[in-house]
Scaffold this active site. Structure first.
Site, short mmCIF file in Angstrom:
data_model
loop_
_atom_site.label_atom_id
_atom_site.label_comp_id
_atom_site.label_asym_id
_atom_site.label_seq_id
_atom_site.Cartn_x
_atom_site.Cartn_y
_atom_site.Cartn_z
N ARG A 136 10.61 -36.10 3.49
CA ARG A 136 11.97 -36.05 2.95
C ARG A 136 12.92 -36.95 3.72
O ARG A 136 13.95 -37.37 3.20
CB ARG A 136 12.49 -34.61 2.89
CG ARG A 136 11.77 -33.76 1.85
CD ARG A 136 12.14 -32.29 1.96
NE ARG A 136 11.46 -31.49 0.96
CZ ARG A 136 10.23 -31.04 1.06
NH1 ARG A 136 9.52 -31.31 2.15
NH2 ARG A 136 9.68 -30.32 0.09
N GLU A 173 6.13 -25.08 13.42
CA GLU A 173 6.24 -23.62 13.44
C GLU A 173 5.13 -22.96 12.64
O GLU A 173 4.90 -21.77 12.75
CB GLU A 173 7.62 -23.18 12.91
CG GLU A 173 7.93 -23.67 11.51
CD GLU A 173 8.64 -25.01 11.51
OE1 GLU A 173 9.40 -25.25 10.56
OE2 GLU A 173 8.44 -25.80 12.46
#
Length: 252
Positions: A136, A173
């Protein structure tokens, strides 16, 4: 482009208005989707915004919101962008709260606001390149580079670039990953702004800065559309070897 839904007994059609000029096309076997969207059976979608809804011979019109002159420094404009960021639970794996910025970028005005905000900040810094993080960050980074009239450099996921590359592996994460940079993209004279859609724990942004350091280029600043304050990405970035500054347009 402003898109409007029209309903009748015969089905649904989609009318789009751009700069006061209307065109109409038919969506066969359409159905209403979620979150105020029009969805067709072939998977295409159009957001319902500032539209006129027609049922039979009755027409109810809402005024089309005029596009404002964008200066890129208004808190109201940023809240307009925030309202178009979508939360997806348990993606890409269970327990992850994913914030999807793509719906915001699909809104022409929201996209212009984001790019204008970034341009106003970085034009005075006179960067030579904008680096976008896969994937992105490519959208925002390329748009900013074009507006700044500088080069765009893609920091790609591992194994996607041909030729000699710099490579940095890092932890996410929800897993591990790697970023790579073409060895010929930057040099010691390069002054870089690093762009991504968001920062959480800071792993990908730290990897991006480490890649740029391997090319002997300098990072002017890192920039994201959205920062998750509770996940510590800013602190991790500031304590890294490169210790670049971070600018975020929105914080949560």
């Amino acid at each position: 482009m402003e898109c409007c839904a029209f309903a009748s007994a015969a089905g649904l059609s989609l009318a789009c208005t751009r700069w006061g000029v209307k065109s109409q096309g038919i969506l066969a076997e359409t159905r209403l989707g979620t979150r105020g969207e029009l969805g067709s059976t072939d998977g295409t979608r159009a957001r319902l915004s500032s539209c006129a809804v027609v049922r039979g011979d009755n027409e109810t019109k809402e005024p089309v919101r005029e596009r404002r002159g964008l200066v890129g420094d208004s808190a109201e404009e940023l809240e307009y962008v925030r309202a178009r960021i979508v939360t997806v639970m348990d993606f890409p794996k269970r327990g992850i709260r994913f914030r999807d910025v793509l719906p915001a970028l699909s809104d022409p005005e929201a996209f212009q606001i984001v790019v204008a905000q970034m341009f106003n900040r970085y034009a005075p810094m006179r960067p030579t390149h904008v680096c976008g993080i896969d994937a992105r960050g490519f959208i925002l980074g390329a748009a900013l580079a074009s507006k700044l009239n500088v080069g765009f450099v893609a920091l790609r996921k591992g194994g996607k670039l041909p030729g000699a590359t710099h490579r940095v592996e890092y932890e996410l994460e929800y897993g591990s990953a790697a970023l790579e940079l073409d060895q010929n993209s930057l040099d010691a004279d390069s002054r870089v702004v690093v762009v991504d859609d968001l920062i959480a724990t800071g792993g990908s942004m730290m990897a991006a800065c480490a890649l740029i350091a391997k090319a002997h280029a300098s990072v002017l600043e890192c920039c994201v559309l959205l920062e998750f304050m509770s996940l510590g990405g800013r602190s991790a970035l500031s304590s890294s070897v490169e210790s670049p500054t971070l600018h975020s347009l929105l914080k949560e």
